[in-house]
Design a protein around this motif. Structure first.
Motif, mmCIF file in Angstrom:
data_model
loop_
_atom_site.group_PDB
_atom_site.id
_atom_site.type_symbol
_atom_site.label_atom_id
_atom_site.label_comp_id
_atom_site.label_asym_id
_atom_site.label_seq_id
_atom_site.Cartn_x
_atom_site.Cartn_y
_atom_site.Cartn_z
ATOM 1 N N GLY A 171 -6.896 66.605 33.216
ATOM 2 C CA GLY A 171 -5.798 66.453 34.165
ATOM 3 C C GLY A 171 -5.220 67.782 34.601
ATOM 4 O O GLY A 171 -4.913 67.983 35.788
ATOM 5 N N ILE A 227 -4.154 66.661 38.161
ATOM 6 C CA ILE A 227 -3.737 65.261 38.116
ATOM 7 C C ILE A 227 -2.534 65.186 37.183
ATOM 8 O O ILE A 227 -2.666 65.280 35.964
ATOM 9 C CB ILE A 227 -4.884 64.349 37.626
ATOM 10 C CG1 ILE A 227 -6.128 64.547 38.496
ATOM 11 C CG2 ILE A 227 -4.453 62.884 37.654
ATOM 12 C CD1 ILE A 227 -7.349 63.808 37.992
ATOM 13 N N LYS A 248 3.394 59.471 41.562
ATOM 14 C CA LYS A 248 2.591 59.550 40.335
ATOM 15 C C LYS A 248 2.002 58.213 39.873
ATOM 16 O O LYS A 248 1.278 58.187 38.871
ATOM 17 C CB LYS A 248 3.439 60.132 39.200
ATOM 18 C CG LYS A 248 3.812 61.595 39.396
ATOM 19 C CD LYS A 248 4.528 62.131 38.160
ATOM 20 C CE LYS A 248 4.820 63.617 38.265
ATOM 21 N NZ LYS A 248 5.484 64.135 37.043
ATOM 22 N N VAL A 258 -0.287 63.876 34.968
ATOM 23 C CA VAL A 258 0.040 62.804 34.030
ATOM 24 C C VAL A 258 0.945 63.369 32.951
ATOM 25 O O VAL A 258 0.639 64.405 32.351
ATOM 26 C CB VAL A 258 -1.238 62.213 33.405
ATOM 27 C CG1 VAL A 258 -0.891 61.212 32.304
ATOM 28 C CG2 VAL A 258 -2.094 61.544 34.470
ATOM 29 N N ARG A 317 -6.399 57.656 38.304
ATOM 30 C CA ARG A 317 -7.242 58.737 38.836
ATOM 31 C C ARG A 317 -7.865 59.550 37.714
ATOM 32 O O ARG A 317 -9.039 59.931 37.777
ATOM 33 C CB ARG A 317 -6.412 59.623 39.750
ATOM 34 C CG ARG A 317 -6.082 58.992 41.088
ATOM 35 C CD ARG A 317 -5.114 59.832 41.889
ATOM 36 N NE ARG A 317 -4.851 59.229 43.188
ATOM 37 C CZ ARG A 317 -3.735 59.391 43.887
ATOM 38 N NH1 ARG A 317 -2.754 60.159 43.403
ATOM 39 N NH2 ARG A 317 -3.581 58.808 45.057
ATOM 40 N N ASN A 368 -1.738 58.203 39.072
ATOM 41 C CA ASN A 368 -2.372 59.346 38.416
ATOM 42 C C ASN A 368 -3.134 59.004 37.141
ATOM 43 O O ASN A 368 -4.183 59.600 36.866
ATOM 44 C CB ASN A 368 -1.330 60.432 38.143
ATOM 45 C CG ASN A 368 -0.935 61.159 39.419
ATOM 46 O OD1 ASN A 368 -1.471 60.878 40.485
ATOM 47 N ND2 ASN A 368 0.014 62.079 39.311
#
Length: 310
Positions: free
Chosen positions: A258, A263, A280, A265, A286, A283
């Motif tokens: 991440g 990304i 978010k 998180v 993803r 996320n």
């Protein structure tokens, strides 16, 4: 089905469409998995008109469009199509019933006519395979004979009332199916026809239980509720379970991934934290879909939802 959309025989489909024998069918949706059909008797040059239309669509697919693996989060651009397996076929009994199109009942005008959900051109190709070119019909596209709307048509140098039932068909196809492959040209209309929302909802908690066996998620109940509210999120979760294994990796691996690919998180120790904000909410999905890569030459980060090994 070829793993790479570039290997789909688009040139072969375009060539065979030039000599196809076609039939047009109305489809009626009882549920996402239950369909009924009526064949349309065609007069004059209509059969050839529909054949020309599928040939044009096949040519455009060959010459103008670029395929990408199916991703419910991705908004198709005008030059793109989604490429996914149609084995087993989508739509429950849609294609299994439609393959017997010769035995389908003919469309008949009645006092109360049920509005069709879609129209499909069934193309019998020279190799005896069937290709299907379909599009959704919205209810407002059909004007019944007993409609209160005033319908007029210009003929013989004047306007006159039109007493017949009229159906307006989309100028473009929303999907093409051939050789166990589904080509999606219009994501929203494709989903409106074939996505089985109740089945997706029923699987969310089971899929989340599979994920949380390996990695903890704070606010998991809120996460489940949010996923159930958005079909695209449900499909994303389904895909994570079907073809990804990121959820089985240690927390450090997930955290580093991440951070490397941006990304965002949040973490509470070794547990991911679901953030329900608009920015978010996607996320965690993803991250678990492992859909990012780094271009070694450009140094840029890319979205790689196709998951095609090279």
């Amino acid at each position: 089905m070829p793993a790479d959309p570039a290997q789909f025989p688009r040139d072969d489909l375009a060539a065979k469409a030039a000599s196809a024998t076609v039939q047009v069918v109305f489809a009626y949706k009882d549920s996402p998995t239950d369909w009924k059909f009526r064949r349309l008797p065609l007069h004059g040059g209509l059969q050839e008109d529909f054949r020309v239309r599928i040939e044009s669509a096949a040519q455009a697919l060959q010459d103008e469009l670029v395929g990408r693996a199916y991703d419910p989060e991705w908004d198709l651009r005008p030059h793109e199509f989604f490429y996914l397996s149609n084995d087993p076929p989508v739509g429950g009994d849609f294609f299994t019933t439609l393959s017997g199109f010769a035995a389908l009942p003919d469309f008949e005008e009645r006092k109360r006519i049920r509005a069709p959900s879609a129209w499909v051109v069934v193309a019998q190709l020279e190799d005896n395979t069937l290709a299907y070119f379909g599009a959704r019909i919205i209810p407002s596209a059909m004007l019944r004979r007993n409609s209160p709307a005033l319908r007029i048509v210009y003929r013989d140098n004047a306007f006159d009332t039109l007493d017949d039932t009229v159906v307006t068909l989309s100028p473009d196809f929303h999907w093409i199916a051939w050789q166990d492959v589904m080509i999606v040209l219009d994501k929203n209309n494709f989903h409106a026809m074939f996505r089985d929302i109740p089945a997706l909802v029923a699987k969310v908690e089971e899929h989340m239980a599979t994920v949380t066996q390996h990695i903890g998620i704070d606010n998991a109940d809120d996460f489940v509720t949010r996923i159930k509210a958005y079909p695209a999120m449900m499909v994303k979760l389904q895909r994570i379970i079907d073809r990804a294994d990121m959820h089985t990796r240690p927390p450090d691996v997930l955290r580093n991934y991440g951070q490397e690919y941006g990304i965002a998180v949040d973490w509470n120790g070794d547990r991911m934290v679901f953030d329900g904000s608009v920015e978010k909410q996607w996320n965690i999905l993803r991250l678990l879909d492992e859909a990012r890569t780094l271009g070694p030459v450009t140094g840029k980060h890319w979205e790689t939802s196709s998951k095609v090994e090279v």
